[in-house]
Write a protein that holds these residues in place. Structure first.
Motif, PDB file in Angstrom:
ATOM      1  N   ALA A  47       0.827  -0.956  -0.180  1.00  0.00           N
ATOM      2  CA  ALA A  47      -0.180  -0.137  -0.222  1.00  0.00           C
ATOM      3  C   ALA A  47       1.167   0.939  -0.106  1.00  0.00           C
ATOM      4  O   ALA A  47       0.793   2.841  -1.217  1.00  0.00           O
ATOM      5  N   THR A  48       1.506   1.514   0.775  1.00  0.00           N
ATOM      6  CA  THR A  48       2.619   2.814   0.895  1.00  0.00           C
ATOM      7  C   THR A  48       3.737   2.861  -0.303  1.00  0.00           C
ATOM      8  O   THR A  48       3.771   3.955  -0.827  1.00  0.00           O
ATOM      9  N   MET A  49       4.131   1.518  -0.562  1.00  0.00           N
ATOM     10  CA  MET A  49       4.523   1.856  -2.167  1.00  0.00           C
ATOM     11  C   MET A  49       4.528   1.861  -3.113  1.00  0.00           C
ATOM     12  O   MET A  49       5.330   2.769  -3.607  1.00  0.00           O
ATOM     13  N   SER A  50       2.915   1.919  -2.992  1.00  0.00           N
ATOM     14  CA  SER A  50       2.249   2.559  -4.600  1.00  0.00           C
ATOM     15  C   SER A  50       1.905   3.553  -4.115  1.00  0.00           C
ATOM     16  O   SER A  50       1.641   4.687  -5.486  1.00  0.00           O
ATOM     17  N   ALA A  51       2.174   3.705  -3.434  1.00  0.00           N
ATOM     18  CA  ALA A  51       0.907   5.602  -2.787  1.00  0.00           C
ATOM     19  C   ALA A  51       2.362   6.200  -2.999  1.00  0.00           C
ATOM     20  O   ALA A  51       2.354   7.404  -3.759  1.00  0.00           O
ATOM     21  N   LEU A  52       3.502   6.054  -2.991  1.00  0.00           N
ATOM     22  CA  LEU A  52       4.419   6.598  -2.998  1.00  0.00           C
ATOM     23  C   LEU A  52       5.247   6.706  -4.396  1.00  0.00           C
ATOM     24  O   LEU A  52       5.551   7.699  -5.259  1.00  0.00           O
ATOM     25  N   ARG A  53       4.554   5.546  -5.638  1.00  0.00           N
ATOM     26  CA  ARG A  53       4.668   5.149  -6.528  1.00  0.00           C
ATOM     27  C   ARG A  53       3.304   6.754  -7.380  1.00  0.00           C
ATOM     28  O   ARG A  53       4.190   7.147  -7.835  1.00  0.00           O
ATOM     29  N   LEU A  54       2.722   6.628  -6.577  1.00  0.00           N
ATOM     30  CA  LEU A  54       1.509   7.197  -7.367  1.00  0.00           C
ATOM     31  C   LEU A  54       1.856   8.957  -7.152  1.00  0.00           C
ATOM     32  O   LEU A  54       1.340   9.881  -7.655  1.00  0.00           O
ATOM     33  N   ALA A  55       2.167   9.232  -5.805  1.00  0.00           N
ATOM     34  CA  ALA A  55       2.964  10.586  -5.726  1.00  0.00           C
ATOM     35  C   ALA A  55       3.838  11.118  -6.633  1.00  0.00           C
ATOM     36  O   ALA A  55       3.984  12.114  -6.438  1.00  0.00           O
ATOM     37  N   ARG A  56       4.562  10.422  -6.817  1.00  0.00           N
ATOM     38  CA  ARG A  56       5.387  10.425  -7.788  1.00  0.00           C
ATOM     39  C   ARG A  56       5.485  10.687  -9.222  1.00  0.00           C
ATOM     40  O   ARG A  56       5.385  12.059  -9.687  1.00  0.00           O
ATOM     41  N   ALA A  57       4.278  10.194  -9.385  1.00  0.00           N
ATOM     42  CA  ALA A  57       3.760  10.314 -10.517  1.00  0.00           C
ATOM     43  C   ALA A  57       3.590  11.860 -10.864  1.00  0.00           C
ATOM     44  O   ALA A  57       3.422  11.902 -11.883  1.00  0.00           O
ATOM     45  N   TYR A  58       2.190  11.997  -9.670  1.00  0.00           N
ATOM     46  CA  TYR A  58       0.855  12.823  -9.773  1.00  0.00           C
ATOM     47  C   TYR A  58       1.789  13.960  -9.535  1.00  0.00           C
ATOM     48  O   TYR A  58       1.619  15.111 -10.511  1.00  0.00           O
ATOM     49  N   THR A  59       3.116  14.244  -9.004  1.00  0.00           N
ATOM     50  CA  THR A  59       3.912  15.853  -8.764  1.00  0.00           C
ATOM     51  C   THR A  59       5.109  15.600  -9.360  1.00  0.00           C
ATOM     52  O   THR A  59       5.456  16.786 -10.055  1.00  0.00           O
ATOM     53  N   GLY A  60       5.469  14.707 -10.307  1.00  0.00           N
ATOM     54  CA  GLY A  60       6.545  15.106 -11.324  1.00  0.00           C
ATOM     55  C   GLY A  60       8.337  14.976 -10.926  1.00  0.00           C
ATOM     56  O   GLY A  60       9.115  15.205 -11.018  1.00  0.00           O
ATOM     57  N   LEU A  74      -3.516  11.060   0.580  1.00  0.00           N
ATOM     58  CA  LEU A  74      -3.662   9.690   0.085  1.00  0.00           C
ATOM     59  C   LEU A  74      -3.630   8.710   1.625  1.00  0.00           C
ATOM     60  O   LEU A  74      -3.330   9.302   2.615  1.00  0.00           O
ATOM     61  N   THR A  75      -4.396   7.859   1.935  1.00  0.00           N
ATOM     62  CA  THR A  75      -4.612   7.169   3.073  1.00  0.00           C
ATOM     63  C   THR A  75      -3.589   6.226   2.906  1.00  0.00           C
ATOM     64  O   THR A  75      -4.542   5.109   1.114  1.00  0.00           O
ATOM     65  N   GLU A 130      -6.861   8.704 -10.310  1.00  0.00           N
ATOM     66  CA  GLU A 130      -6.900   8.128 -11.650  1.00  0.00           C
ATOM     67  C   GLU A 130      -5.857   7.692 -12.444  1.00  0.00           C
ATOM     68  O   GLU A 130      -6.257   7.286 -13.616  1.00  0.00           O
ATOM     69  N   LEU A 131      -5.178   8.353 -11.668  1.00  0.00           N
ATOM     70  CA  LEU A 131      -3.778   7.698 -12.496  1.00  0.00           C
ATOM     71  C   LEU A 131      -2.995   6.778 -12.575  1.00  0.00           C
ATOM     72  O   LEU A 131      -2.111   6.130 -13.102  1.00  0.00           O
ATOM     73  N   VAL A 132      -3.869   5.938 -11.769  1.00  0.00           N
ATOM     74  CA  VAL A 132      -3.713   4.473 -12.133  1.00  0.00           C
ATOM     75  C   VAL A 132      -4.356   3.725 -12.468  1.00  0.00           C
ATOM     76  O   VAL A 132      -4.973   4.119 -12.924  1.00  0.00           O
ATOM     77  N   ALA A 133      -3.076   2.528 -13.292  1.00  0.00           N
ATOM     78  CA  ALA A 133      -3.494   1.889 -14.152  1.00  0.00           C
ATOM     79  C   ALA A 133      -5.099   0.804 -13.872  1.00  0.00           C
ATOM     80  O   ALA A 133      -5.050   0.716 -12.513  1.00  0.00           O
ATOM     81  N   PRO A 141      -1.333   6.069 -15.745  1.00  0.00           N
ATOM     82  CA  PRO A 141       0.139   5.235 -16.715  1.00  0.00           C
ATOM     83  C   PRO A 141       0.272   4.613 -15.173  1.00  0.00           C
ATOM     84  O   PRO A 141       1.331   4.056 -15.102  1.00  0.00           O
ATOM     85  N   VAL A 142       0.057   4.770 -13.527  1.00  0.00           N
ATOM     86  CA  VAL A 142       0.851   4.729 -13.483  1.00  0.00           C
ATOM     87  C   VAL A 142       0.496   2.818 -12.567  1.00  0.00           C
ATOM     88  O   VAL A 142      -0.726   2.674 -12.389  1.00  0.00           O
ATOM     89  N   TYR A 143       1.473   2.017 -12.677  1.00  0.00           N
ATOM     90  CA  TYR A 143       1.239   0.734 -13.078  1.00  0.00           C
ATOM     91  C   TYR A 143       1.680  -0.435 -11.255  1.00  0.00           C
ATOM     92  O   TYR A 143       2.361   0.042 -10.974  1.00  0.00           O
ATOM     93  N   GLN A 144       0.339  -1.107 -10.917  1.00  0.00           N
ATOM     94  CA  GLN A 144       0.580  -1.709  -9.637  1.00  0.00           C
ATOM     95  C   GLN A 144      -0.089  -3.134 -10.097  1.00  0.00           C
ATOM     96  O   GLN A 144      -0.988  -2.579 -10.602  1.00  0.00           O
ATOM     97  N   ALA A 145      -0.063  -3.428  -9.493  1.00  0.00           N
ATOM     98  CA  ALA A 145      -1.379  -4.734  -9.640  1.00  0.00           C
ATOM     99  C   ALA A 145      -1.098  -6.068  -8.713  1.00  0.00           C
ATOM    100  O   ALA A 145      -0.193  -5.847  -7.945  1.00  0.00           O
TER     101      ALA A 145
END
Ligand code: KE4
Length: 433
Positions: free
Chosen positions: A125-138, A267-268, A291-294, A298-302
């Motif tokens: 959860a935290t790993m994915s949230a951080l990837r998403l935060a980096r993608a969202y903010t660039g 994010l939580t 809505e950035l999450v695949a 484009p943010v991939y997580q599965a």
């Protein structure tokens, strides 16, 4: 049980076998009891507030699997729903109605979560949230806190709490310096340190990730002013504020720490209680971010078993039971009674302690100074904690084998359990003074 009366032969034999097939004989480091100087009991089963080891020793359990079991072990409605769910198959590799229901229940409880994604652990959860935060903010840098533990994803194993603090492990080998360089660290509850890092790094910081009540340096509540300042600074610098509520979600109240604090993170991260003891995690937040999450973005997580029907079913039953707010009221009464009893026992034994408590999670620190961050927690007498731990275990009380973890009270703990715990502490503390 009286001191040293515990039978341990079968546990010792099984632990020897365990060490031949698993590193340290465990599936998670803290369970190896390295910090408390004895071999761990091998657990045979749990029931209510009790766990029983393979030698038949019974313990009142305050580990509660490190947080998920807020209703206690083998809660009948959870056991029943799992049996029924298992008869319908254990994984579909497709969306089930159960996922929709559990996501809806969580989003109803956490207004800050408009969309969420299930995963299989708090780490995911935290790993994915951080990837998403980096993608969202660039942006690439993240800010965490000394003693904050957010699972074992590479960039988060920098001055972490929980098992890293317990075993005095340096920042983990295997994490490239380039990864660690993207992780900024400040002392917990230290507003000026955070302000300085934002002043220095400004638009490089993608996110701040924080446990609103830290549970992995022992229990250390975030001060409201500290947490409010994090919200202000992340908004000011357009970084995301991530609340790691893997422990506090549905523990402190039905809407987690953010509801009590009145602070809305971007994010939580959730886990533990939302799966009722089954492997689960989730991350969620504002729709425009999620809505950035695949496959939407484009943010991939599965995950093969993400949202699996067993964890969903156990989570739904658990959260439905927690909708009855009287459960939280009873947890608070029992937790206050336990805290007061432990403090009184330490006072009578003239053993200096500080007890930090947030709702039904608490830690008794062996120190004579307030504990508000990791450096203070680390000044505790961990040797005395180990002696306390061993004696309490001999008295039938199952605690976390580390000064840097929490005691968890569950709905299954009755007054008799709490009274027995206080009596055990009275005997133990007078013997280790
Ligand atoms: P898991 O990957 O262990 O499900 O969750 C990681 C995690 C994330 N965030 C917080 C606030 C957490 O406390 C945790 C995991 N907690 C530890 C106990 N402090 C798990 C116990 C263990 O590592 O064995």
């Amino acid at each position: 049980m009286t001191e040293g009366a515990r039978k341990t032969k079968r546990s010792r034999d099984l632990f020897a076998r365990a060490q031949r097939v698993m590193p340290g004989g465990v599936s998670s480091p803290v369970r190896a009891y390295r910090a408390v100087g004895i071999e761990p009991p091998i657990i045979s089963f749990g029931s209510g507030a009790q766990v029983v080891d393979v030698d038949g020793n019974q313990y009142i359990d305050y580990v509660c699997a490190y947080g998920p079991l807020i209703l206690g072990h083998a809660y009948p409605a959870v056991a029943d729903v799992l049996a029924a769910a298992a008869s319908r198959g254990t994984a579909y590799g497709a969306t089930s109605e159960l996922e929709i229901e559990l996501a809806s229940v969580i989003e109803e409880a956490f207004p800050s979560i408009e969309l969420l994604r299930f995963v299989n652990s708090g780490t995911e959860a935290t790993m994915s949230a951080l990837r998403l935060a980096r993608a969202y903010t660039g942006r690439s840098k993240i800010l965490k806190f000394e003693g904050g533990y957010h699972g074992h994803a590479d960039g988060l194993l920098v001055q972490a709490g929980s098992g890293q603090a317990t075993l005095s492990l340096p920042d983990s080998p295997g994490v490239p310096a380039s990864f660690a360089a993207e992780t900024l660290v400040a002392a917990y509850n230290d507003v000026s340190a955070v302000e300085a890092l934002f002043e220095a790094c400004r638009e490089q910081i993608a996110a701040v990730i924080v446990e609103p009540v830290a549970g992995n340096m022992g229990v250390v509540p975030g001060s409201p002013s500290f947490l409010e300042r994090l919200r202000e600074l992340t908004s000011q610098y357009r970084a995301l504020l991530i609340f790691d509520e893997v422990i506090t979600g549905f523990r402190l109240c039905y809407g987690g720490a953010q509801t009590l604090l009145g602070i809305e993170p971007d994010l939580t991260c959730l886990g533990k209680i939302i799966g009722g003891g089954l492997p689960v995690g989730a991350y969620g937040g504002r729709r425009e971010i999620m809505e950035l999450v695949a496959p939407l973005g484009p943010v991939y997580q599965a995950g093969t078993l993400s949202g699996n029907p067993l964890a969903m079913a156990a989570g739904i039953v658990t959260l439905k039971a927690m909708e009855d707010r009287s459960v939280y009221e009873q947890l608070e009464v029992k937790s206050i009674y336990l805290e007061d009893g432990l403090r009184r026992a330490a006072g009578e034994a003239e053993v200096p302690v500080r007890i930090n408590r947030a709702g039904s999670m608490l830690t008794m620190f062996f120190t004579n100074e307030d504990v508000t961050d990791l450096s203070m927690a680390k000044r505790c007498d961990t040797g005395r904690y180990a002696a306390y731990f061993r004696s309490m275990l001999d008295h039938g009380i199952f605690l976390a084998p580390s000064q840097f973890e929490a005691m968890f009270v569950s709905a299954a703990h009755g007054d008799a359990d709490v009274e027995a715990t206080i009596r055990a502490a009275e005997q133990t503390l007078s013997s280790i003074r």
